[in-house]
Design a protein around this motif. Sequence first.
Motif, PDB file in Angstrom:
ATOM      1  N   LEU A 310       0.828  -1.205   0.000  1.00 43.83           N
ATOM      2  CA  LEU A 310       0.000   0.000   0.000  1.00 43.83           C
ATOM      3  C   LEU A 310       0.864   1.258   0.000  1.00 43.83           C
ATOM      4  CD1 LEU A 310      -2.766  -1.042   2.556  1.00 43.83           C
ATOM      5  CD2 LEU A 310      -2.923  -0.936   0.067  1.00 43.83           C
ATOM      6  N   ALA A 311       1.981   1.192   0.709  1.00 48.16           N
ATOM      7  CA  ALA A 311       2.875   2.349   0.734  1.00 48.16           C
ATOM      8  C   ALA A 311       3.447   2.616  -0.657  1.00 48.16           C
ATOM      9  CB  ALA A 311       3.997   2.112   1.744  1.00 48.16           C
ATOM     10  N   GLU A 312       3.790   1.545  -1.355  1.00 52.11           N
ATOM     11  CA  GLU A 312       4.321   1.709  -2.707  1.00 52.11           C
ATOM     12  C   GLU A 312       3.284   2.329  -3.629  1.00 52.11           C
ATOM     13  OE1 GLU A 312       6.164  -1.061  -6.319  1.00 52.11           O
ATOM     14  OE2 GLU A 312       5.969  -1.849  -4.275  1.00 52.11           O
ATOM     15  N   ASP A 313       2.038   1.852  -3.518  1.00 50.54           N
ATOM     16  CA  ASP A 313       0.970   2.410  -4.354  1.00 50.54           C
ATOM     17  C   ASP A 313       0.749   3.887  -4.050  1.00 50.54           C
ATOM     18  OD1 ASP A 313       0.621  -0.001  -5.559  1.00 50.54           O
ATOM     19  OD2 ASP A 313      -1.072  -0.623  -4.299  1.00 50.54           O
ATOM     20  N   LEU A 314       0.756   4.238  -2.774  1.00 55.71           N
ATOM     21  CA  LEU A 314       0.546   5.637  -2.396  1.00 55.71           C
ATOM     22  C   LEU A 314       1.672   6.517  -2.914  1.00 55.71           C
ATOM     23  CD1 LEU A 314      -0.740   5.187   1.273  1.00 55.71           C
ATOM     24  CD2 LEU A 314      -2.060   5.989  -0.692  1.00 55.71           C
ATOM     25  N   PHE A 315       2.900   6.019  -2.817  1.00 60.52           N
ATOM     26  CA  PHE A 315       4.039   6.825  -3.281  1.00 60.52           C
ATOM     27  C   PHE A 315       3.986   7.015  -4.792  1.00 60.52           C
ATOM     28  CE2 PHE A 315       8.355   7.656  -4.634  1.00 60.52           C
ATOM     29  CZ  PHE A 315       8.805   8.556  -3.688  1.00 60.52           C
ATOM     30  N   ARG A 316       3.668   5.939  -5.507  1.00 63.49           N
ATOM     31  CA  ARG A 316       3.595   6.059  -6.969  1.00 63.49           C
ATOM     32  C   ARG A 316       2.448   6.960  -7.395  1.00 63.49           C
ATOM     33  NH1 ARG A 316       6.948   2.758  -9.674  1.00 63.49           N
ATOM     34  NH2 ARG A 316       7.839   0.950  -8.610  1.00 63.49           N
ATOM     35  N   ASN A 317       1.327   6.849  -6.684  1.00 64.31           N
ATOM     36  CA  ASN A 317       0.205   7.743  -7.001  1.00 64.31           C
ATOM     37  C   ASN A 317       0.582   9.200  -6.773  1.00 64.31           C
ATOM     38  OD1 ASN A 317      -1.406   5.575  -7.642  1.00 64.31           O
ATOM     39  ND2 ASN A 317      -2.379   5.456  -5.631  1.00 64.31           N
ATOM     40  N   HIS A 318       1.347   9.432  -5.699  1.00 65.69           N
ATOM     41  CA  HIS A 318       1.751  10.804  -5.398  1.00 65.69           C
ATOM     42  C   HIS A 318       2.696  11.349  -6.471  1.00 65.69           C
ATOM     43  CE1 HIS A 318       2.752  14.330  -3.034  1.00 65.69           C
ATOM     44  NE2 HIS A 318       4.043  14.034  -3.170  1.00 65.69           N
ATOM     45  N   THR A 319       3.692  10.539  -6.847  1.00 62.69           N
ATOM     46  CA  THR A 319       4.624  11.002  -7.886  1.00 62.69           C
ATOM     47  C   THR A 319       3.912  11.170  -9.227  1.00 62.69           C
ATOM     48  OG1 THR A 319       5.255   8.686  -8.298  1.00 62.69           O
ATOM     49  CG2 THR A 319       6.621   9.958  -6.769  1.00 62.69           C
ATOM     50  N   ARG A 320       2.934  10.281  -9.486  1.00 63.24           N
ATOM     51  CA  ARG A 320       2.174  10.422 -10.733  1.00 63.24           C
ATOM     52  C   ARG A 320       1.381  11.720 -10.741  1.00 63.24           C
ATOM     53  NH1 ARG A 320      -0.921   6.253 -10.366  1.00 63.24           N
ATOM     54  NH2 ARG A 320      -2.721   7.385  -9.613  1.00 63.24           N
ATOM     55  N   GLY A 376       8.403   2.175  -3.430  1.00 59.82           N
ATOM     56  CA  GLY A 376       7.790   2.755  -4.625  1.00 59.82           C
ATOM     57  C   GLY A 376       8.672   3.727  -5.368  1.00 59.82           C
ATOM     58  N   VAL A 377       9.910   3.918  -4.889  1.00 62.45           N
ATOM     59  CA  VAL A 377      10.817   4.855  -5.559  1.00 62.45           C
ATOM     60  C   VAL A 377      11.283   4.231  -6.871  1.00 62.45           C
ATOM     61  CG1 VAL A 377      12.996   6.098  -5.401  1.00 62.45           C
ATOM     62  CG2 VAL A 377      11.548   5.842  -3.381  1.00 62.45           C
TER      63      VAL A 377
END
Length: 985
Positions: A310-320, A376-377
Motif C-alpha cells: 500500500l505504501a508503494e501504491d501511495l508513493f507512486r500515485n503521489h509522484t504520478r 515505490g521509488v
Amino acid sequence: MNPAMLSVTPSSSSSASTPALFSPFINPSPLRLTPSSLSLPSRRRVRVSVPRNSADVSPPDDSAASAAPPATTTSVFGERKELTGIQPLVDGLSPPLRLASSAVILAGAVAAGYGLGLRFGGNRNLALGGAAAMGAAGGAMVYALNAAVPEVAAASLHNYVAGFDDPGAVKKEEIEQIAKKYGVSKTDQVFSAELAELYCRFVSSVLPPGSEDLKGNEVETIINFKNALGIDDPDAAAMHMEIGRRIFRQRLETGDRDGDVEQRRVEISIRDNAQRLYASKLKSVGRDIDAEQLVNLRESQLSYKLSDELAEDLFRNHTRKLIEGNISVALDILKTRTKAATGLKQVVEEIDVILAFNDKLISLKNHADADRFARGVGPVSVLGGEYASDRKMDDLKLLYRVYVTDALSGGQMEDSKVASLNQLKNIFGLGKRESEAITLEVTSKVYRKRLSQAVSGGDLEVADSKAAFLQNLCEELHFDPLKAKEIHEEIYRQKLQQCIADGELSEANVKSLLRLRVMLCIPEQTIEAAHADICGGLFEKVVKDAIASGIDGYDMDVRKAVRKAAHGLKLSREAAMSIASKAVRKIFVTYVKRARSSDNRTESAKELKKMIAFNSLVVTELVADIKGESSDIKPEEAVKEDDEWDEEEWESLESLKKVKPGEELDAKIGKPGQSEITLKDDLPLRERTDLYKTYLLYCLTGEVTRIPFGAQITTKKDDSEFVFLSQLGNILGLTVKEIVDVHRGLAEQAFRQQAEVILADGQLTKARVEQLDEVQKQVGLPAEYAQKVIKNITTTKMAAALETAVARGRLNLKQIRELKEANVEIDSMISEKLRENLFKKTIDEIFSSGTGEFDEVEVYEKIPADLNINVDKAKGVVHELARSRLSNSLIQAVALLRQRNRAGVVSALNDMLASDKAVPAEPMTWEVPEELSDLFTIYMRSDPAPEKLSRLQYLLGLSDSTAAALRDVKDQVLSVGAEEEEFAF
C-alpha cells in the motif's frame, strides 16, 4: 497500552455503527505485556462501561457534520455528578476529621445507649444492653460514612475532569491530591472504575468519527491523558483485554454476523487511517525529494503499520500526480498559446521538469541506502492515473510531438535527447509503434528541410561522396536510411509529376531529373519503376481513350495523341507495349466472355469475328503508333519459321491449307493484323483451342439459321472466313503445332464417326478398306492418322472379344502366344486382372495334369512374360496353389484307391509330386497307414522314374524297410477280408 485490546461492542440494534474504541496510533513500545502482568493477584479486574463514540450514532449528512461545533468536556465526560444522602457530609470531612467524627459518633452512641438503658431499665444490665445496641447503630453509621468515601472521591474526580474545557489541562498531581483528600487509593474499585470510565470516554472522543482524517497528534494526546490519570500500562492492558473478551463473548452468545462485519470494518478503518496518515505525510514530498525525506517516509510507514504494497501504491500515485500537474500545465499552455515560440518553450520546460524528476527517482532507486527509503521509488508513469485513458492519450502524443520537434529544432538530434525521448515514451505509456510513428513524422519533415537546404545551397552537389553526405545527415538526425530512401523516391516522383504536367518530358526536364537522381543516389531500378508508374499511368489513360474510341473513332487525332504519349513520355518500347497489352487484353477477354455466353455456335463465331475486326482496325494501328511504324508493314512476329511447317501435312488437310501463311493468304488479308498482343497468358490452352475450333466449324459448316416448325437453313461461307481464322489464331497466341492439332483433331473426329459405322463388327474387309479410303480423302485426313483410327477401332472391338473369351474360359495360354506372334498387344486388350486369372488357371492345369512334371523356367519366367504379369506376384500364386494341391492330392489319391481306380491313383500321386516340386513338403501322415503302403505299391507298379518313387516314399513317410518289403510283393494280388480283390485295404 496494547492497541489490539481496545475495541467496542457494536450496538445490537444497528449494523451500521462504527467502532468507538480501537486506535492503532497508541504507541505500544513502552508496554511489555506478559500473561503474568495480565493476571496479577494484586490487580482487580475492572468492568468498564464504554461510552459510545459519536460515530456510533447514525451519521448526519456531510453538511451537518462539517457545521457541528467541537466536542466540549461536558459532552465527552458527561454532566457533573451531584452528591446525595450522606455524601455531602462526607465531602466536607477530611480524613482526620472523619476519623475523629467516627470515634465521637461511636462513643456518643455507646454513651447514649448506656444512659437510656439505665434511665428506663433501672439496672446496669439494661444499661449495658442499651449501650451495645446504640453502639451497634453508631458503628453502622460510621461504616456508612466511611463506605461513601470512595464514591464521593470518584464523584469528585469526575467533576474535576469534567470541569476542564481542555482535557489536556488535567494534572496528575491534582488527581493524586483528590485521592489523598478522601484517603482512598487509586486501586480502589470505585475510584479505579471512574478512572477507566474517564479514560475510555476520552479515547472515544479523540478518534475521529466517520471517514474523517486523523490529525496526527492523537497518539501523543491519548498517552498524555493516560499519564495524567495515573493509569499504568498493566491496568490499561487488563482493561482493554476485559473489553475485548466482553465483545468476543457477546459475539459468540448472540451469533451476530454484524459483529464480524464490524470487526472487518475496524480492520479496514485501521488500514484506511494508516493510508490517510501516510498520504498526508506525502503531501510534503515535492519534485526536490531527497534521501532524507525518503528515510523519514519509511519510518513513518513503519510507525503507521502500513504494508509495503500500500505504501508503494501511495508513493507512486503521489509522484504520478506531481507529473500530472506538469502535464496539465503544459497542455493548457499548448492549447491556449498566442505566440507559438514562447508557448512551445514553456511546454518543453514543463516536460524537462518531468524528465528531471524521473531521473532523480531513478538515481534514488539505485542509491546505496535504497533499502531504507520509502517503497515505490523508481521511474514515474501516467499509467493508472488521469492520463491513462484513450481519450487523454492524444494529448500525451501531442506533448511527445512537441518535445521531438524541440529536440530537432537545431537541425540535429543529440544523444541525450534520444535517451530523454525514450524515457518520455515510457512515462507517457506510449507504445513503440506510436512513438516511432510520431518521431518518424517529425524527423521526416526536418530531414526534408535539411535536404532542401543542402540541394538549394549546393552543398550536396559539390560533395565528393553524395552517399556519405546523405548518410551523415541521417546519423545527425538519428534517421533510418531506409526511410530516407523512401523520401528520396517520393521527391523524385513529385519532380517527375511536375515535369510531365503538359503530357511529355522535354530535354531540360530529363536533365533536371538526372541531376536529382544523381544527388539523391536513387537506383536505376527505382527510377524505372517511378517512370513506369507515373508516365505509364498517363500513357495508360491515353491508350484507354484510344481503345474506347472504337473501330470508327480511331482517327488521326487519336493516333497523334498516342504517338505523342508513347515518345514524349520517354517510355521504352517494352514498357509502352506492356501497358498497351494490358489494356487491349482486357477488351479481348470481354469479347471472349461474350462468345462463351452465346446461345449457339453461330453467335459465338460472330463475337469472335468482332474481336478480329477490333484487332485489325484498332489494335494493329495502336501498336504501329507506339512503335512509330506504318501499319502496312508486315510484322516480323507474324512470319513463321520454315522449319515449323510440315508441308505434307499442310497440303493433306484441306482446312489447314486455307490458313497456311504465304503470299496467297497475305493477298486475301490485305493489311496484316498485329500478333504481339495475344491471349496466350490470359486463357488456358484448352479454352483457346476450343475458341479456335468453334470458329473453324463455323468456317466449315457455314451459318445456321433456324426457321419456324423446327427447321433450319445452313448458309455456306466462302473461303474468306479462313482469313479471319488465321488472324484469330494469332490473337489467341496459338503456335503452329497447336493450330495443326486442332485441324487434325477435327478431321480425325469426322473420320472416326464414319469409320465406327463401317467397322461396327470389327471385321476389316477389302470392300471396307476401299470405303474407308474414300472417307479419308473427303475429310482430308493424312493416311497415317487414318490408319491409327482404323487400328484403334479394330483393336477396341478385338479387345472386347478377347475379354469375353477369357472371362468365359475359351482362351488359353497357347492362343495367347499365337496372338502375340501376330503382334496383337495383349496388354492393352486384356485387363491385368483377367490375365492374372488366366495365369492361375494355367498353373492349376499344370498341377492337375497327372504327369508329375513341373518346369520352373516355364512357370516362373515364360508364362508371366507371355501374360505380362509381375514375376513375384506370379510366384506367390504358384506357391499358394501348390500348398493347396499337396493335401488335396493325397485325399484324392486315397479316395480313388478306395474306388479301385489304379490310373486315377497314379495321376493323383503325380499331381502331388508336381506340387512338391513347386513347394517342397514334409512327410505327410494318414490315419490308416496301410492305405499309404497301398498307394506306394500301386505307384511303384506304374514303373515311375526312380527319383519320383523315392520322393513319394519320403512324402508318404515310409521307411526303407517297408518300401523294400513292398517292392518284393509288387507282383502279388492284394486281398482284403473274405473277398478276393485286386487291392488290399
